[in-house]
Design a protein around this motif. Structure first.
Motif, PDB file in Angstrom:
ATOM      1  N   ILE A 117      -8.385  -1.539  11.047  1.00 20.63           N
ATOM      2  CA  ILE A 117      -7.207  -1.201  10.252  1.00 20.63           C
ATOM      3  C   ILE A 117      -7.313  -1.895   8.900  1.00 20.63           C
ATOM      4  CG2 ILE A 117      -4.689  -1.361  10.113  1.00 20.63           C
ATOM      5  CD1 ILE A 117      -4.712  -1.575  13.220  1.00 20.63           C
ATOM      6  N   GLY A 118      -7.078  -1.139   7.830  1.00 21.07           N
ATOM      7  CA  GLY A 118      -7.059  -1.707   6.486  1.00 21.07           C
ATOM      8  C   GLY A 118      -5.645  -1.724   5.936  1.00 21.07           C
ATOM      9  N   LEU A 119      -5.262  -2.828   5.295  1.00 22.21           N
ATOM     10  CA  LEU A 119      -3.949  -2.947   4.658  1.00 22.21           C
ATOM     11  C   LEU A 119      -4.133  -2.978   3.150  1.00 22.21           C
ATOM     12  CD1 LEU A 119      -2.189  -5.769   6.745  1.00 22.21           C
ATOM     13  CD2 LEU A 119      -2.306  -3.312   7.216  1.00 22.21           C
ATOM     14  N   ASP A 120      -3.658  -1.953   2.462  1.00 25.39           N
ATOM     15  CA  ASP A 120      -3.688  -1.896   0.999  1.00 25.39           C
ATOM     16  C   ASP A 120      -2.372  -2.495   0.504  1.00 25.39           C
ATOM     17  OD1 ASP A 120      -3.461  -1.211  -1.670  1.00 25.39           O
ATOM     18  OD2 ASP A 120      -4.231   0.821  -1.426  1.00 25.39           O
ATOM     19  N   VAL A 121      -2.428  -3.766   0.067  1.00 22.93           N
ATOM     20  CA  VAL A 121      -1.202  -4.498  -0.284  1.00 22.93           C
ATOM     21  C   VAL A 121      -1.399  -5.200  -1.626  1.00 22.93           C
ATOM     22  CG1 VAL A 121       0.510  -6.182   0.465  1.00 22.93           C
ATOM     23  CG2 VAL A 121      -0.814  -4.919   2.184  1.00 22.93           C
ATOM     24  N   PRO A 122      -0.714  -4.761  -2.688  1.00 20.67           N
ATOM     25  CA  PRO A 122      -0.878  -5.421  -3.994  1.00 20.67           C
ATOM     26  C   PRO A 122      -0.530  -6.909  -3.955  1.00 20.67           C
ATOM     27  CG  PRO A 122       0.284  -3.329  -4.224  1.00 20.67           C
ATOM     28  CD  PRO A 122       0.179  -3.593  -2.765  1.00 20.67           C
ATOM     29  N   LEU A 123       0.574  -7.263  -3.309  1.00 17.61           N
ATOM     30  CA  LEU A 123       1.028  -8.656  -3.258  1.00 17.61           C
ATOM     31  C   LEU A 123       0.750  -9.241  -1.875  1.00 17.61           C
ATOM     32  CD1 LEU A 123       4.416  -8.305  -5.193  1.00 17.61           C
ATOM     33  CD2 LEU A 123       2.187  -9.001  -6.085  1.00 17.61           C
ATOM     34  N   LEU A 124      -0.491  -9.158  -1.454  1.00 19.17           N
ATOM     35  CA  LEU A 124      -0.859  -9.561  -0.096  1.00 19.17           C
ATOM     36  C   LEU A 124      -0.558 -11.038   0.147  1.00 19.17           C
ATOM     37  CD1 LEU A 124      -2.514  -8.347   2.436  1.00 19.17           C
ATOM     38  CD2 LEU A 124      -4.339  -9.803   1.572  1.00 19.17           C
ATOM     39  N   TYR A 125      -1.027 -11.907  -0.750  1.00 16.50           N
ATOM     40  CA  TYR A 125      -0.829 -13.346  -0.564  1.00 16.50           C
ATOM     41  C   TYR A 125       0.619 -13.743  -0.837  1.00 16.50           C
ATOM     42  CZ  TYR A 125      -5.878 -13.768  -0.251  1.00 16.50           C
ATOM     43  OH  TYR A 125      -7.188 -13.638   0.144  1.00 16.50           O
ATOM     44  N   GLU A 126       1.223 -13.146  -1.861  1.00 24.12           N
ATOM     45  CA  GLU A 126       2.600 -13.488  -2.204  1.00 24.12           C
ATOM     46  C   GLU A 126       3.568 -13.127  -1.082  1.00 24.12           C
ATOM     47  OE1 GLU A 126       0.442 -12.275  -6.037  1.00 24.12           O
ATOM     48  OE2 GLU A 126       0.409 -11.767  -3.906  1.00 24.12           O
ATOM     49  N   SER A 127       3.261 -12.052  -0.362  1.00 27.81           N
ATOM     50  CA  SER A 127       4.139 -11.609   0.725  1.00 27.81           C
ATOM     51  C   SER A 127       3.847 -12.318   2.043  1.00 27.81           C
ATOM     52  CB  SER A 127       3.974 -10.100   0.933  1.00 27.81           C
ATOM     53  OG  SER A 127       2.662  -9.803   1.405  1.00 27.81           O
ATOM     54  N   GLY A 128       2.704 -13.002   2.124  1.00 23.58           N
ATOM     55  CA  GLY A 128       2.307 -13.646   3.375  1.00 23.58           C
ATOM     56  C   GLY A 128       1.591 -12.722   4.336  1.00 23.58           C
ATOM     57  N   LEU A 129       1.312 -11.484   3.912  1.00 23.13           N
ATOM     58  CA  LEU A 129       0.629 -10.548   4.809  1.00 23.13           C
ATOM     59  C   LEU A 129      -0.852 -10.880   4.991  1.00 23.13           C
ATOM     60  CD1 LEU A 129       2.350  -7.182   3.867  1.00 23.13           C
ATOM     61  CD2 LEU A 129       2.249  -8.201   6.152  1.00 23.13           C
ATOM     62  N   ASP A 130      -1.381 -11.802   4.183  1.00 17.30           N
ATOM     63  CA  ASP A 130      -2.755 -12.250   4.445  1.00 17.30           C
ATOM     64  C   ASP A 130      -2.869 -12.898   5.819  1.00 17.30           C
ATOM     65  OD1 ASP A 130      -1.130 -14.330   3.015  1.00 17.30           O
ATOM     66  OD2 ASP A 130      -2.862 -15.591   3.484  1.00 17.30           O
ATOM     67  N   HIS A 131      -1.745 -13.370   6.369  1.00 20.30           N
ATOM     68  CA  HIS A 131      -1.779 -14.042   7.668  1.00 20.30           C
ATOM     69  C   HIS A 131      -1.994 -13.079   8.835  1.00 20.30           C
ATOM     70  CE1 HIS A 131       0.464 -17.140   5.264  1.00 20.30           C
ATOM     71  NE2 HIS A 131      -0.477 -17.859   5.823  1.00 20.30           N
ATOM     72  N   VAL A 132      -1.834 -11.771   8.602  1.00 22.28           N
ATOM     73  CA  VAL A 132      -2.103 -10.807   9.677  1.00 22.28           C
ATOM     74  C   VAL A 132      -3.507 -10.225   9.546  1.00 22.28           C
ATOM     75  CG1 VAL A 132       0.349 -10.231   9.792  1.00 22.28           C
ATOM     76  CG2 VAL A 132      -1.199  -8.733   8.517  1.00 22.28           C
ATOM     77  N   CYS A 133      -4.275 -10.709   8.563  1.00 21.88           N
ATOM     78  CA  CYS A 133      -5.605 -10.152   8.283  1.00 21.88           C
ATOM     79  C   CYS A 133      -6.708 -11.062   8.807  1.00 21.88           C
ATOM     80  CB  CYS A 133      -5.803  -9.969   6.777  1.00 21.88           C
ATOM     81  SG  CYS A 133      -4.616  -8.839   6.025  1.00 21.88           S
ATOM     82  N   ASP A 134      -7.736 -10.436   9.376  1.00 24.11           N
ATOM     83  CA  ASP A 134      -8.928 -11.188   9.764  1.00 24.11           C
ATOM     84  C   ASP A 134      -9.667 -11.684   8.530  1.00 24.11           C
ATOM     85  OD1 ASP A 134      -9.627 -10.634  12.933  1.00 24.11           O
ATOM     86  OD2 ASP A 134      -8.411  -9.065  12.021  1.00 24.11           O
ATOM     87  N   PHE A 135      -9.679 -10.890   7.486  1.00 23.46           N
ATOM     88  CA  PHE A 135     -10.247 -11.300   6.204  1.00 23.46           C
ATOM     89  C   PHE A 135      -9.698 -10.392   5.120  1.00 23.46           C
ATOM     90  CE2 PHE A 135     -13.195  -8.510   8.360  1.00 23.46           C
ATOM     91  CZ  PHE A 135     -13.520  -7.566   7.409  1.00 23.46           C
ATOM     92  N   VAL A 136      -9.987 -10.736   3.860  1.00 24.12           N
ATOM     93  CA  VAL A 136      -9.362 -10.053   2.727  1.00 24.12           C
ATOM     94  C   VAL A 136     -10.424  -9.639   1.714  1.00 24.12           C
ATOM     95  CG1 VAL A 136      -7.742 -10.273   0.800  1.00 24.12           C
ATOM     96  CG2 VAL A 136      -7.204 -11.328   3.016  1.00 24.12           C
ATOM     97  N   ILE A 137     -10.332  -8.382   1.262  1.00 22.83           N
ATOM     98  CA  ILE A 137     -11.166  -7.872   0.176  1.00 22.83           C
ATOM     99  C   ILE A 137     -10.333  -7.882  -1.105  1.00 22.83           C
ATOM    100  CG2 ILE A 137     -12.378  -5.857  -0.744  1.00 22.83           C
ATOM    101  CD1 ILE A 137     -12.898  -4.995   2.149  1.00 22.83           C
TER     102      ILE A 137
END
Length: 546
Positions: free
Chosen positions: A455-475
């Motif tokens: 599953i890929g999450l396209d999130v502009p404010l990934l770190y600001e929203s805290g959604l990086d915490h649901v990711c195995d890694f980040v591109i």
């Protein structure tokens, strides 16, 4: 039991005294930027044997030789390949060790019987001062009892080595905190034998060619298999209690550890999860934020040593993301755990982030072609504004000027307000982020229940929203500023000035370089973009195996 002197690295007399001890064949623990090293005269097999005795280290484990200048290198090796010269110019003094074919001057005790020798020039000025004071190159493995966590302070060394060596030179806390990167330079293609602060990407950039990573970085070495570098063999860096490592997205591993925790267990977690656990059940220690690889490297060994001082019977640990500098931390904690890992998630989730116009959706489209399911945060946000009446009502209450004639939100009007005023943007994010996060988490659960595994999450404010915490890694997707401006103008029908105002309200390139696990450059060529992404897939797939 001998007396162990505690000397000061900022006292020239103490540095000279350390040099005298080393010249007469003694052992001194010295500070480096990586970890403290247990130093002895590298040209004396008898002196080197004392290192193995003090550490309780198997003698089939080679040592690293430390030098103070480039002039010290040629007498120790058969030759210095041109590629090694390039790396030395770029990274010495610093946390890089290179493996060469050895000269007869290097005793067999250093090399564990191999015909190669590992050499580095430490960055810490006190380390080079001691080498010069001793007048000889120094063998210096980490100054801990063999198998234990490496020492990053003089106090750590004294815990392990008091009464076993002549002196400890106190140079303060180590700035890097994990051992040096070791690169084998004896073949046609340089090969990383042990990851450290100097990353594969940095090495490739200097050499302009591929640099391989040895399989032993990711897996346990088979019994009896010879190794070409320290840190490749045996259970290393380990506290007394066994470590069980939880691999995956930080939120997922945090919950899995909570469910697994039993009486007498301890937790080693990222900073933001400290209060997630009840420390009355067992000790809780942290080793940096989940996205800060440098802090993790600086704090890991100290945290493991701290847990050694407790009565815990097992340590449940969150694994860092194994990219860039994080690969070194991941390698050390995997070895501390003896590669005993738990992967609680059924699906792998990758975050995709970057500024407006960077090409996040293009990366998502490439992943989709490869079989990934993509969740687009902007689409989720737009759908919620249409369907979630409570969210729409709250936005309109706070931003009444953006109300459309039919009671909906005029998104263009809202964009003009928030991109021209950062306070307004923060106010909007405080309203919308919780709803968007809840919906994205729900969609991840639905896709996983349907059997989706990528599953890929396209999130502009990934770190600001805290959604990086649901990711195995980040591109992270980046592009030159003129390209960003031109794409926003073309896509949104706004002026270049408005596009620049929008970009000014967003993080810069350095933000993504510092935080993201994989960085993709998007110069506008979609074929090249997909090609770059596919070249990164082996890293992603290897991370999934860990």
């Amino acid at each position: 039991m001998m007396e162990t002197l505690l000397l000061k690295a900022n006292e020239q007399e103490d540095v000279q005294r350390a040099g005298e001890i080393l010249r007469r064949g003694g052992i001194v623990a010295i500070p480096t930027e990586t970890v403290y090293g247990l130093a002895a005269d590298a040209t004396s097999g008898q002196a080197v044997s004392k290192i193995f005795e003090a550490k309780g280290r198997p003698q089939d484990n080679p040592l690293i030789v430390h030098i103070a200048s480039l002039e010290d290198l040629p007498p120790l090796v058969e030759q210095v390949p041109p590629m090694a010269e390039k790396l030395a110019q770029a990274f010495w003094p610093g946390p890089l060790t290179m493996v060469f074919r050895k000269s007869p001057r290097v005793p067999q005790e250093i090399t564990a019987g191999l015909e190669t020798v590992a050499i580095r020039m430490p960055q810490h000025p006190a380390a080079r001062d001691v080498i010069r004071a001793a007048g000889v190159p120094l063998a210096a493995p980490s100054a801990n009892r063999s198998g234990k966590p490496s020492p990053t302070t003089a106090a750590h060394v004294m815990e392990d080595m008091k009464g076993r060596i002549e002196a400890v030179l106190d140079g303060g806390e180590c700035s890097v905190g994990v051992e040096s990167t070791v690169v084998d330079m004896t073949g046609d293609v340089p090969r990383i034998l042990r990851p450290g602060a100097i990353t594969q990407k940095q090495l490739k950039r200097v050499l302009g060619k591929n640099v391989e990573i040895d399989e032993a970085v990711f897996h346990e070495v088979a019994p009896g298999q010879p190794v070409r570098s320290p840190g490749m063999k045996y259970r290393h860096y380990a506290p007394k209690a066994p470590v069980l490592l939880f691999v995956g997205a930080p939120d997922v591993t945090a919950r899995a550890i909570e469910q697994e925790m039993q009486p007498h267990d301890a937790v080693l977690c990222f900073d933001e999860y400290h209060d997630f656990y009840d420390d009355e059940k067992g000790p809780v220690r942290t080793y940096g934020p989940s996205c800060d690889k440098q802090a993790q490297g600086q704090q890991l060994f100290a945290a493991l040593r701290d847990l050694d001082a407790t009565s815990c019977q097992r340590i449940l640990a969150q694994a860092p993301r194994p990219f860039g500098e994080g690969l070194a931390v991941s390698n050390r904690i995997h070895k501390a755990a003896g590669f005993q890992v738990v992967r609680p998630a059924k699906a792998q989730v990758v975050g995709i982030t970057g500024t407006s116009g960077s090409g996040k959706s293009s990366v998502g489209a490439c992943l989709q072609q490869m079989g990934w399911q993509i969740i687009d945060a902007d689409q989720v946000y737009h759908q919620l504004l249409k369907l979630d009446r409570n969210l729409t009502r709250t936005v309109l209450n706070q931003f009444p000027a953006v109300a459309g004639p039919d009671g909906t939100v005029d998104r263009k009007a809202l964009s003009r307000i928030v991109f021209e005023d950062r306070m307004e943007l923060r106010r909007l994010n405080a309203i919308t982020h919780p709803a968007v996060k809840r919906e994205i988490r729900r969609r991840i659960r639905v896709l996983t229940s349907q059997g989706c595994r990528r599953i890929g999450l396209d999130v502009p404010l990934l770190y600001e929203s805290g959604l990086d915490h649901v990711c195995d890694f980040v591109i992270g997707v980046v592009a030159p500023e003129p390209a960003l401006t031109e794409r926003i103008v073309r896509r949104d029908g706004i002026s270049p000035e408005q596009a620049r105002i929008r970009l000014a309200s967003q993080p810069d390139r350095q933000f993504y370089e510092a935080l993201c696990d994989i960085l993709i450059e998007n110069d506008g060529d979609e074929e090249a973009l997909c090609r770059n992404l596919k070249e990164s897939l082996p890293q992603m797939e290897e991370a999934e195996k860990k």
